[in-house]
Design a protein around this motif. Structure first.
Motif, PDB file in Angstrom:
ATOM      1  N   VAL A  19       0.871  -1.182   0.000  1.00 34.51           N
ATOM      2  CA  VAL A  19       0.000   0.000   0.000  1.00 34.51           C
ATOM      3  C   VAL A  19       0.909   1.234   0.000  1.00 34.51           C
ATOM      4  CG1 VAL A  19      -1.747   1.316   1.260  1.00 34.51           C
ATOM      5  CG2 VAL A  19      -1.814  -1.174   1.319  1.00 34.51           C
ATOM      6  N   PRO A  20       0.823   2.070  -1.030  1.00 36.16           N
ATOM      7  CA  PRO A  20       1.640   3.285  -1.024  1.00 36.16           C
ATOM      8  C   PRO A  20       0.945   4.402  -0.246  1.00 36.16           C
ATOM      9  CG  PRO A  20       0.405   3.166  -3.059  1.00 36.16           C
ATOM     10  CD  PRO A  20       0.071   1.906  -2.276  1.00 36.16           C
ATOM     11  N   THR A  21       1.737   5.277   0.346  1.00 31.73           N
ATOM     12  CA  THR A  21       1.127   6.488   0.893  1.00 31.73           C
ATOM     13  C   THR A  21       0.750   7.377  -0.281  1.00 31.73           C
ATOM     14  OG1 THR A  21       3.252   7.612   1.141  1.00 31.73           O
ATOM     15  CG2 THR A  21       2.432   6.403   3.065  1.00 31.73           C
ATOM     16  N   ARG A  22      -0.229   8.230  -0.052  1.00 31.78           N
ATOM     17  CA  ARG A  22      -0.697   9.150  -1.102  1.00 31.78           C
ATOM     18  C   ARG A  22      -0.463  10.587  -0.632  1.00 31.78           C
ATOM     19  NH1 ARG A  22      -6.567   6.891  -0.616  1.00 31.78           N
ATOM     20  NH2 ARG A  22      -5.900   7.475   1.448  1.00 31.78           N
ATOM     21  N   TRP A  23      -0.376  11.478  -1.573  1.00 34.70           N
ATOM     22  CA  TRP A  23      -0.155  12.894  -1.284  1.00 34.70           C
ATOM     23  C   TRP A  23      -1.132  13.406  -0.236  1.00 34.70           C
ATOM     24  CZ3 TRP A  23       3.316  16.587  -2.013  1.00 34.70           C
ATOM     25  CH2 TRP A  23       2.917  17.922  -1.874  1.00 34.70           C
ATOM     26  N   ASP A  24      -2.408  13.065  -0.390  1.00 37.83           N
ATOM     27  CA  ASP A  24      -3.411  13.612   0.529  1.00 37.83           C
ATOM     28  C   ASP A  24      -3.517  12.842   1.850  1.00 37.83           C
ATOM     29  OD1 ASP A  24      -4.703  11.351  -0.469  1.00 37.83           O
ATOM     30  OD2 ASP A  24      -6.611  12.372  -0.778  1.00 37.83           O
ATOM     31  N   ASP A  25      -2.649  11.840   2.070  1.00 36.20           N
ATOM     32  CA  ASP A  25      -2.629  11.142   3.363  1.00 36.20           C
ATOM     33  C   ASP A  25      -1.995  12.009   4.452  1.00 36.20           C
ATOM     34  OD1 ASP A  25      -3.709   8.946   2.097  1.00 36.20           O
ATOM     35  OD2 ASP A  25      -1.852   7.784   2.092  1.00 36.20           O
ATOM     36  N   ASN A  26      -1.102  12.914   4.048  1.00 38.16           N
ATOM     37  CA  ASN A  26      -0.426  13.770   5.031  1.00 38.16           C
ATOM     38  C   ASN A  26      -1.402  14.794   5.595  1.00 38.16           C
ATOM     39  OD1 ASN A  26       1.977  12.481   4.593  1.00 38.16           O
ATOM     40  ND2 ASN A  26       3.026  14.231   3.723  1.00 38.16           N
ATOM     41  N   ASP A  27      -1.265  15.053   6.880  1.00 36.20           N
ATOM     42  CA  ASP A  27      -2.110  16.068   7.507  1.00 36.20           C
ATOM     43  C   ASP A  27      -1.338  17.382   7.636  1.00 36.20           C
ATOM     44  OD1 ASP A  27      -0.419  15.775   9.736  1.00 36.20           O
ATOM     45  OD2 ASP A  27      -1.883  14.620  10.876  1.00 36.20           O
ATOM     46  N   HIS A  28      -1.901  18.298   8.335  1.00 44.42           N
ATOM     47  CA  HIS A  28      -1.327  19.628   8.488  1.00 44.42           C
ATOM     48  C   HIS A  28       0.040  19.611   9.186  1.00 44.42           C
ATOM     49  CE1 HIS A  28      -2.252  23.762   7.684  1.00 44.42           C
ATOM     50  NE2 HIS A  28      -2.013  24.132   8.918  1.00 44.42           N
ATOM     51  N   TYR A  29       0.323  18.528   9.906  1.00 43.35           N
ATOM     52  CA  TYR A  29       1.587  18.414  10.638  1.00 43.35           C
ATOM     53  C   TYR A  29       2.683  17.734   9.820  1.00 43.35           C
ATOM     54  CZ  TYR A  29      -1.544  19.627  14.405  1.00 43.35           C
ATOM     55  OH  TYR A  29      -2.479  20.251  15.172  1.00 43.35           O
ATOM     56  N   GLY A  30       2.359  17.352   8.570  1.00 41.84           N
ATOM     57  CA  GLY A  30       3.364  16.808   7.673  1.00 41.84           C
ATOM     58  C   GLY A  30       3.580  15.311   7.756  1.00 41.84           C
ATOM     59  N   HIS A  31       2.700  14.611   8.466  1.00 40.79           N
ATOM     60  CA  HIS A  31       2.811  13.154   8.478  1.00 40.79           C
ATOM     61  C   HIS A  31       1.441  12.538   8.187  1.00 40.79           C
ATOM     62  CE1 HIS A  31       2.114  13.947  12.945  1.00 40.79           C
ATOM     63  NE2 HIS A  31       1.056  13.260  12.584  1.00 40.79           N
ATOM     64  N   VAL A  32       1.433  11.233   7.926  1.00 41.58           N
ATOM     65  CA  VAL A  32       0.183  10.546   7.620  1.00 41.58           C
ATOM     66  C   VAL A  32      -0.747  10.653   8.826  1.00 41.58           C
ATOM     67  CG1 VAL A  32      -0.862   8.293   7.144  1.00 41.58           C
ATOM     68  CG2 VAL A  32       1.205   9.001   5.923  1.00 41.58           C
ATOM     69  N   ASN A  33      -1.961  11.098   8.562  1.00 39.37           N
ATOM     70  CA  ASN A  33      -2.947  11.278   9.620  1.00 39.37           C
ATOM     71  C   ASN A  33      -3.327   9.933  10.231  1.00 39.37           C
ATOM     72  OD1 ASN A  33      -5.988  11.566  10.532  1.00 39.37           O
ATOM     73  ND2 ASN A  33      -5.024  13.581  10.648  1.00 39.37           N
ATOM     74  N   ASN A  34      -3.586   9.929  11.531  1.00 43.78           N
ATOM     75  CA  ASN A  34      -3.864   8.681  12.243  1.00 43.78           C
ATOM     76  C   ASN A  34      -5.026   7.885  11.649  1.00 43.78           C
ATOM     77  OD1 ASN A  34      -5.496  10.829  13.251  1.00 43.78           O
ATOM     78  ND2 ASN A  34      -6.006   9.607  15.037  1.00 43.78           N
ATOM     79  N   VAL A  35      -6.070   8.533  11.201  1.00 41.29           N
ATOM     80  CA  VAL A  35      -7.213   7.812  10.658  1.00 41.29           C
ATOM     81  C   VAL A  35      -6.857   7.070   9.369  1.00 41.29           C
ATOM     82  CG1 VAL A  35      -8.205   9.684   9.274  1.00 41.29           C
ATOM     83  CG2 VAL A  35      -9.704   7.990  10.305  1.00 41.29           C
ATOM     84  N   THR A  36      -5.844   7.507   8.666  1.00 43.39           N
ATOM     85  CA  THR A  36      -5.442   6.882   7.407  1.00 43.39           C
ATOM     86  C   THR A  36      -4.856   5.492   7.627  1.00 43.39           C
ATOM     87  OG1 THR A  36      -5.047   9.087   6.516  1.00 43.39           O
ATOM     88  CG2 THR A  36      -4.114   7.256   5.291  1.00 43.39           C
ATOM     89  N   TYR A  37      -4.249   5.256   8.789  1.00 46.94           N
ATOM     90  CA  TYR A  37      -3.717   3.933   9.102  1.00 46.94           C
ATOM     91  C   TYR A  37      -4.853   2.892   9.032  1.00 46.94           C
ATOM     92  CZ  TYR A  37       0.629   6.034  10.914  1.00 46.94           C
ATOM     93  OH  TYR A  37       1.818   6.704  11.057  1.00 46.94           O
ATOM     94  N   TYR A  38      -6.041   3.272   9.501  1.00 53.42           N
ATOM     95  CA  TYR A  38      -7.193   2.371   9.441  1.00 53.42           C
ATOM     96  C   TYR A  38      -7.580   2.091   7.991  1.00 53.42           C
ATOM     97  CZ  TYR A  38      -7.840   2.861  14.469  1.00 53.42           C
ATOM     98  OH  TYR A  38      -7.669   2.826  15.820  1.00 53.42           O
ATOM     99  N   SER A  39      -7.458   3.076   7.146  1.00 54.15           N
ATOM    100  CA  SER A  39      -7.727   2.895   5.722  1.00 54.15           C
ATOM    101  C   SER A  39      -6.744   1.900   5.111  1.00 54.15           C
ATOM    102  CB  SER A  39      -7.643   4.242   5.004  1.00 54.15           C
ATOM    103  OG  SER A  39      -7.788   4.075   3.624  1.00 54.15           O
ATOM    104  N   TYR A  40      -5.477   1.963   5.506  1.00 53.23           N
ATOM    105  CA  TYR A  40      -4.491   1.012   5.014  1.00 53.23           C
ATOM    106  C   TYR A  40      -4.863  -0.416   5.442  1.00 53.23           C
ATOM    107  CZ  TYR A  40      -1.430   5.127   4.313  1.00 53.23           C
ATOM    108  OH  TYR A  40      -0.892   6.333   3.939  1.00 53.23           O
ATOM    109  N   PHE A  41      -5.274  -0.579   6.710  1.00 53.11           N
ATOM    110  CA  PHE A  41      -5.707  -1.899   7.194  1.00 53.11           C
ATOM    111  C   PHE A  41      -6.880  -2.414   6.361  1.00 53.11           C
ATOM    112  CE2 PHE A  41      -4.353  -0.812  11.835  1.00 53.11           C
ATOM    113  CZ  PHE A  41      -3.057  -1.222  11.593  1.00 53.11           C
ATOM    114  N   ASP A  42      -7.902  -1.571   6.202  1.00 55.36           N
ATOM    115  CA  ASP A  42      -9.121  -1.956   5.488  1.00 55.36           C
ATOM    116  C   ASP A  42      -8.811  -2.302   4.035  1.00 55.36           C
ATOM    117  OD1 ASP A  42     -11.890  -2.417   5.452  1.00 55.36           O
ATOM    118  OD2 ASP A  42     -12.353  -0.342   4.941  1.00 55.36           O
ATOM    119  N   THR A  43      -8.011  -1.484   3.382  1.00 58.46           N
ATOM    120  CA  THR A  43      -7.632  -1.723   1.989  1.00 58.46           C
ATOM    121  C   THR A  43      -6.884  -3.039   1.852  1.00 58.46           C
ATOM    122  OG1 THR A  43      -7.545   0.626   1.471  1.00 58.46           O
ATOM    123  CG2 THR A  43      -6.245  -0.838   0.061  1.00 58.46           C
TER     124      THR A  43
END
Length: 147
Positions: A19-43
């Motif tokens: 699963v690659p990270t995507r441009w819009d996975d990063n949040d305002h703090y410059g890292h992948v937002n916590n909720v996106t980890y759940y998306s990676y699991f589900d995918t």
């Protein structure tokens, strides 16, 4: 997030789904937002199920609904990174599957390191009535190979 858990290795997971990270996975703090980890699991879980069964699981008479999830964050992820989601089955019941998951990324030395661990529970329900039913045979067979 700088905690690490060296006891978790990619070799402990019989399935590793890319699963690659995507441009819009990063949040305002410059890292992948916590909720996106759940998306990676589900995918990863659902893509693996479709691949392992050769079936579009969305068209089965019983569907897996998420009854429980958890995630322990160990290190930051960012864009761009190529990840591997480790999948194994913790428990295979007659109506539910408990997955043990981990998200791995390569560290500076090229070693796959756990960035997060998680748990994911699928309960199978009738696609129309939403009442619990037995896990479809194709899914039970695929999950059984990971027990």
């Amino acid at each position: 997030m700088t905690a690490t858990d060296s006891s978790i290795s990619i070799e402990q997971f019989p399935v590793r789904w890319p699963v690659p990270t995507r441009w819009d996975d990063n949040d305002h703090y410059g890292h992948v937002n916590n909720v996106t980890y759940y998306s990676y699991f589900d995918t990863a879980v659902n893509a693996w199920l479709m691949s392992a069964t050769g079936t579009d699981i969305r068209n089965l008479p019983a569907i897996g609904v998420v009854a429980e999830t958890s995630c322990r964050y160990l290190s930051e992820l960012t864009f761009p990174e190529q990840l591997q989601v480790g999948i194994r089955v913790e428990k295979l019941g007659t109506k539910s599957i408990v997955y043990s998951l981990a998200i791995f990324h390569e560290n500076a030395h090229g070693i796959w390191e756990a960035a997060a661990t998680g748990r994911f529970v699928h309960v199978y329900v009738d696609a129309v009535t939403r009442t619990p039913v037995a896990i479809p045979a194709a899914i039970a067979a695929a999950a059984g190979s990971l027990v």
